[in-house]
Write a protein that holds these residues in place. Structure first.
Motif, PDB file in Angstrom:
ATOM      1  N   ASN A  21       2.241   1.944  -3.288  1.00 36.99           N
ATOM      2  CA  ASN A  21       1.304   2.524  -4.234  1.00 36.99           C
ATOM      3  C   ASN A  21       0.981   3.966  -3.929  1.00 36.99           C
ATOM      4  OD1 ASN A  21      -0.885   2.012  -6.382  1.00 36.99           O
ATOM      5  ND2 ASN A  21       0.086   0.052  -5.968  1.00 36.99           N
ATOM      6  N   VAL A  22       0.935   4.288  -2.634  1.00 36.22           N
ATOM      7  CA  VAL A  22       0.611   5.656  -2.257  1.00 36.22           C
ATOM      8  C   VAL A  22       1.750   6.591  -2.652  1.00 36.22           C
ATOM      9  CG1 VAL A  22       0.201   7.172  -0.294  1.00 36.22           C
ATOM     10  CG2 VAL A  22      -0.890   4.944  -0.385  1.00 36.22           C
ATOM     11  N   THR A  23       2.987   6.148  -2.399  1.00 35.15           N
ATOM     12  CA  THR A  23       4.120   7.050  -2.625  1.00 35.15           C
ATOM     13  C   THR A  23       4.749   6.858  -3.992  1.00 35.15           C
ATOM     14  OG1 THR A  23       5.707   5.473  -1.760  1.00 35.15           O
ATOM     15  CG2 THR A  23       4.681   6.933  -0.176  1.00 35.15           C
ATOM     16  N   GLY A  24       4.629   5.646  -4.552  1.00 34.52           N
ATOM     17  CA  GLY A  24       5.268   5.372  -5.835  1.00 34.52           C
ATOM     18  C   GLY A  24       6.771   5.183  -5.728  1.00 34.52           C
ATOM     19  N   ILE A  73       0.832  -1.198   0.000  1.00 34.15           N
ATOM     20  CA  ILE A  73       0.000   0.000   0.000  1.00 34.15           C
ATOM     21  C   ILE A  73       0.874   1.259   0.000  1.00 34.15           C
ATOM     22  CG2 ILE A  73      -1.944   1.109   1.101  1.00 34.15           C
ATOM     23  CD1 ILE A  73      -2.533  -1.560   2.479  1.00 34.15           C
TER      24      ILE A  73
END
Lengths: 389, 337
Positions: free
Chosen positions: A349-352, A346
């Motif tokens: 995905n949030v920060t990349g 997660i």
């Protein structure tokens, strides 16, 4: 030796081998350098920020299984620790379960009883030839077939079983529980000292004391006496079905249980084989000699067979512990909130920040594995033959 | 040593060139085929049909781009991507564009090296619950167990929404739609949350769709749209105007069935769109009749919507905010001139 001409240097075996090795190392180094350079160049070109600054940003998502305080407003770093502890939780409990299963089955595998022996044999072959991922998904699917939350089974009066987990009362510590815990620690220290003293006494005088009986008596009853004497400073928080879910109490979630069963049963079958091979490796003469001395069967096992078998068991056992720990990352398949799932999934995905996060996760697994190896190696050393062989 | 040196140089050159994507349009033309990243299977948006052909509103964007570049809507390949891997796959150059119900957000646009070229579906996060629970509003979900697909903005919206409303929940993270189905249908969670379009898609596959209800609340803005790699404006323009052409066509009432009759229209705007007037295709670097090809082969936006997710399909989604701006919706494209 006729001077250090270039030709001589090149044909000198020692120097040449050093040159070749230096060249290979240099080539590998250059390769790594090119890889890092290319990656950072391309990340830069595509406008992707690099670095670990993101760890300080709020994570923004919730995790259900948390053993340390965590809320969605906490940082990615905190989410990392939550995941790490969940990974350690399943790794430690998994190794524990696998060890118990492994030792039990491994010994049964050598039983003289045909039925027991072949049951253990069937268990080992049936489990270790099925991929671990299927084990985990199988158990999760089975657990999902438990009663739904509204029809949760009530058992042992205070416990509830549903496909959302096992709900049990949670202890609420009152004043005085600290003293009880101190008593437990004190009892354990006493037991250790008594054990050493009794051993010495046996060595000196040959008199055997009922050490196990006395020690377990002290460890169990002393804290209970203190607990009762203090007026039982413990309350229970009972789970109550309210709205969608049980409120209060404690819950063991099906994701965790599925992981535990999957990892424990699968790795247990491997450990069983390790244990069996260890016991077989102790030569028959040892057992026969011990019997000839009139030692009882369980004493033979405890004092003669197991210590020698351990020397063979420990190294492959370490491997199995490492495998189990690494396999725990498969929890992602059923939503067990471990390191790979939360931080590695997660947060990523949030920060990349895929490269940074994956590097951190990999470094973490490496550290855990090396730590396990270190302790197992120390333990291994302590059970090896001592003396000048 | 000389050889080694040149080998190293060659190696570095290979590493660097394979990683540079200056001109995607040229690369696509040279390959003769568009590689379009989409979903692994979301009915109505991107999923293979019974014959194995990919269908959906996202796939139609891919087909429109292929029609614009090659004059052939089928000159493309759908590359299924997971929510987790989609951006990496795009960034690494494995695909030319991403049309995979992906939300346009600030950080994705700015920080992740993506460029969103438009919106082809205005979505929002919603909640699917069993009708038997008797819940009518998301505000009644305090204490519920919620199944949630990982690796999306969904988790962040959910956390924010429950924090804002001072409610608690247990999050049950699942990796794919299928796992979500299994956990949700077994009653592991009371609620399934994702974008409303996804909920409708999910529900349409259940044995008895009426046993499930999508709650009215939408807790987030989810403008879904196609994206390309940042820094290639020429290619971004091609994708952007392929989508815009579909939207403008609906606005002008041009469909795949009647497009031929418009070729001799008196309306200069229509003639520009169909490539009969001006050199708009040349400006974009594609054939001048790209607009005609898109409409003829793929259809306009409304056709694509009705065909894939409209009321006549099992998804049964009303146009709602996805109606044309002329009909009170949000679907709007800048003028074609």
């Amino acid at each position: 030796m006729n001077g250090l001409t270039l030709r001589n240097i090149f044909f000198d075996e020692k120097i040449r081998s050093i040159l070749i090795q230096a060249f290979v190392v240099g080539l590998i180094g250059a390769g790594i350098y090119a890889l890092v350079q290319t990656t950072s160049y391309n990340l830069d070109k595509r406008g992707i920020d690099t670095g670990f600054e993101f760890l300080k940003n709020p994570a923004g998502y919730d995790i259900s299984l948390t053993l340390i305080p965590y809320a969605s407003t906490d940082t990615h770093l905190q989410a990392y620790f939550v995941g790490l502890i969940n990974t350690l939780l399943i790794a430690v409990t998994g190794c524990f379960v696998a060890t118990i299963i492994g030792f039990t089955i491994g010994i049964i595998r050598l039983s003289s009883n045909w039925l027991f022996r072949n049951f253990a044999y069937a268990y080992v072959e049936a489990t270790r030839n099925v991929p671990i991922l299927l084990h985990i998904i199988f158990w999760y699917t089975v657990l999902l077939e438990l009663p739904r939350i509204k029809e949760a089974d009530n058992f042992l009066k205070f416990f509830f079983l549903s496909n959302r987990g096992v709900y049990s009362p949670a202890p609420i510590l009152q004043d005085g529980m600290g003293i009880v815990f101190l008593t437990i620690i004190f009892s354990i220290i006493f037991a250790i000292i008594f054990n050493i003293w009794a051993k010495k006494k046996q060595e000196n005088t040959g008199v055997q004391l009922p050490v196990f009986l006395i020690n377990s008596g002290v460890i169990i009853f002393l804290p209970i006496i203190v607990f009762v004497a203090l007026g039982m400073p413990l309350l229970w928080d009972h789970p109550v079905l309210k709205g969608f879910n049980f409120k209060g109490g404690m819950v063991i979630r099906p994701e965790f249980v599925a992981m535990l069963l999957g990892l424990g049963i699968y790795t247990g079958s491997y450990i069983a084989e390790v244990v069996r091979s260890g016991i077989i490796s102790v030569s028959k003469g040892q057992r026969e000699a011990a019997s000839a001395l009139g030692l009882k069967k369980n004493i033979v096992m405890k004092l003669i067979i197991v210590p020698q078998a351990l020397r063979v068991i420990i190294p492959p056992l370490t491997n199995q512990y490492l495998n189990l720990t690494k396999n725990s990352s498969l929890g992602i398949a059923i939503g067990y909130a471990d390191l790979v799932h939360g931080f590695g999934g997660i947060s990523l995905n949030v920060t990349g920040q895929a490269i940074e996060i994956m590097a951190m996760v990999m470094a973490t697994y490496l550290t855990i594995s090396l730590t396990i190896s270190l302790f197992m190696n120390l333990y291994n050393k302590s059970v090896q033959f001592k003396g000048n062989s | 040593m000389k050889y080694i040196k040149s080998l190293m140089v060659a190696l570095t050159v290979v590493l660097f060139t394979s990683a540079s994507f200056a001109d995607t349009l040229n690369d696509v033309k040279a390959r003769g085929m568009l590689k379009c990243g989409s979903n692994t299977g979301l009915v109505g948006f991107a999923a293979p049909d019974d014959a194995g052909v990919w269908r959906g509103v996202d796939v139609d964007v891919c087909r429109a781009v292929a029609a614009a570049v090659f004059g052939d809507a089928e000159a493309m390949e759908v590359v299924p991507t997971t929510s987790k891997a989609r951006f990496t796959i795009l960034q690494s150059g494995e695909i030319d564009m991403l049309a995979r119900n992906t939300t346009w957000t600030f950080s994705r646009d700015v920080d992740l090296g993506l460029e969103f070229v438009g919106v082809n579906y205005y979505d929002g996060q919603g909640f699917l619950v069993p009708t038997s629970l008797g819940v009518t509003s998301a505000k009644e979900l305090d204490g519920a167990s919620i199944c949630i697909q990982v690796g999306t903005t969904t988790e962040l919206n959910l956390a924010d929404y429950f924090r804002m409303n001072k409610m608690e929940y247990e999050s049950i993270p699942v990796e794919t739609n299928d796992e979500a189905d299994a956990a949700f249908l077994a009653g592991r969670c009371d609620v399934y949350t994702t974008d409303q379009s996804g909920l409708y898609a999910q529900r349409s596959t259940y044995p008895n769709p009426d046993d499930w209800v999508v709650l009215p609340e939408i807790i987030s803005k989810e403008p879904l749209g196609p994206s390309v790699r940042h820094g290639d404006s020429k290619w971004a323009d091609v994708v952007r105007w392929s989508l815009n052409t579909m939207i403008i066509a609906e606005e002008m009432g041009i469909t795949s069935a009647n497009v031929d009759s418009f070729l001799s229209s008196d309306n200069p705007g229509i003639l520009r769109l169909l490539g009969k007037e001006g050199a708009y295709g040349a400006m974009l670097g594609v054939n001048n009749d790209f607009g005609y090809q898109i409409i003829k082969q793929v259809g306009n936006y409304g056709e694509s919507f009705e065909r894939n997710i409209g009321l006549s399909t099992p998804m049964a989604i009303a146009r709602g905010v996805n109606a044309m701006w002329t009909e009170g919706g949000l679907i709007y494209a800048p003028p074609f001139r």
